[in-house]
Write a protein that holds these residues in place. Sequence first.
Motif, PDB file in Angstrom:
ATOM      1  N   ASN A  28       0.825  -1.199   0.000  1.00 23.20           N
ATOM      2  CA  ASN A  28       0.000   0.000   0.000  1.00 23.20           C
ATOM      3  C   ASN A  28       0.864   1.256   0.000  1.00 23.20           C
ATOM      4  OD1 ASN A  28      -2.357   1.606   0.200  1.00 23.20           O
ATOM      5  ND2 ASN A  28      -2.172   1.658   2.409  1.00 23.20           N
ATOM      6  N   SER A  29       1.937   1.246   0.777  1.00 19.01           N
ATOM      7  CA  SER A  29       2.805   2.419   0.882  1.00 19.01           C
ATOM      8  C   SER A  29       3.640   2.661  -0.365  1.00 19.01           C
ATOM      9  CB  SER A  29       3.726   2.285   2.093  1.00 19.01           C
ATOM     10  OG  SER A  29       4.523   1.129   1.961  1.00 19.01           O
ATOM     11  N   TYR A  31       1.751   2.936  -6.787  1.00 21.51           N
ATOM     12  CA  TYR A  31       1.597   4.060  -7.689  1.00 21.51           C
ATOM     13  C   TYR A  31       1.370   3.529  -9.090  1.00 21.51           C
ATOM     14  CZ  TYR A  31       1.982   8.544  -9.910  1.00 21.51           C
ATOM     15  OH  TYR A  31       1.690   9.673 -10.622  1.00 21.51           O
ATOM     16  N   ASN A  34      -3.987   6.100  -4.409  1.00 20.91           N
ATOM     17  CA  ASN A  34      -3.416   5.130  -3.484  1.00 20.91           C
ATOM     18  C   ASN A  34      -4.042   3.771  -3.794  1.00 20.91           C
ATOM     19  OD1 ASN A  34      -5.995   5.571  -2.458  1.00 20.91           O
ATOM     20  ND2 ASN A  34      -5.323   5.819  -0.360  1.00 20.91           N
ATOM     21  N   TYR A  53      -9.321   7.833   0.547  1.00 20.71           N
ATOM     22  CA  TYR A  53      -9.283   7.783  -0.909  1.00 20.71           C
ATOM     23  C   TYR A  53      -8.571   9.051  -1.350  1.00 20.71           C
ATOM     24  CZ  TYR A  53     -11.358   7.871  -5.598  1.00 20.71           C
ATOM     25  OH  TYR A  53     -11.563   7.905  -6.944  1.00 20.71           O
ATOM     26  N   THR A  66      -5.741  11.004  -4.395  1.00 18.20           N
ATOM     27  CA  THR A  66      -5.019  10.980  -5.664  1.00 18.20           C
ATOM     28  C   THR A  66      -3.688  11.673  -5.471  1.00 18.20           C
ATOM     29  OG1 THR A  66      -5.979  13.064  -6.403  1.00 18.20           O
ATOM     30  CG2 THR A  66      -7.142  11.050  -7.017  1.00 18.20           C
ATOM     31  N   ARG A  67      -2.772  11.412  -6.391  1.00 23.51           N
ATOM     32  CA  ARG A  67      -1.452  12.043  -6.364  1.00 23.51           C
ATOM     33  C   ARG A  67      -1.233  12.764  -7.677  1.00 23.51           C
ATOM     34  NH1 ARG A  67       1.931   6.778  -4.319  1.00 23.51           N
ATOM     35  NH2 ARG A  67       1.031   6.715  -2.262  1.00 23.51           N
ATOM     36  N   LEU A 114      -0.817  15.495  -2.573  1.00 21.12           N
ATOM     37  CA  LEU A 114      -1.808  14.502  -2.210  1.00 21.12           C
ATOM     38  C   LEU A 114      -3.129  15.207  -2.008  1.00 21.12           C
ATOM     39  CD1 LEU A 114       0.139  12.456   0.465  1.00 21.12           C
ATOM     40  CD2 LEU A 114      -0.035  12.014  -1.977  1.00 21.12           C
TER      41      LEU A 114
END
Length: 147
Positions: A33-34, A37, A44, A119, A121-122, A131
């Motif tokens: 998870n971390s 991308y 995420n 939830y 987005t990046r 973020l």
Amino acid sequence: MSPEYAMEGICSTKSDVYSFEVFLLEIICGRKNSNFYDLDRPLNLIGHAWELWNDGEYLRLLDTSLSDTFVPEEVQRCIHVGLLCIEHYANDRPTMSDVISVLTNKYELTTMPRRPAFYFTREILEGETTLKVSDCDTYSTTTISTS
């Protein structure tokens, strides 16, 4: 980390359910998870799974090394129960015994998952990662510089 623990420091029996789901998604997609991308979908892991589910493309979440060694219905069941486990409010999440029943095909899923709690987005713009975090209907933006 469950929303109630991250935001309020409250740990509940459903906090483990939330963590289990994240672990389940990591197993399905073969990525942490971390470290998640995807250039096509700058989200995420939780957001990525949610969008693929909504688009009916949940099989795209699978680790490519699995090739054809999976049963699509079992993957769908795992992702479905996983998304139920990350509901924003702990009371809306199933219990671990319900999760086990669903995963062993003893219990039929009738509830549809709602948008997950964390939830975001990046966006990557000239060395900065922005973020955009969405916690239900509340949005905030944090900028993190990368070098």
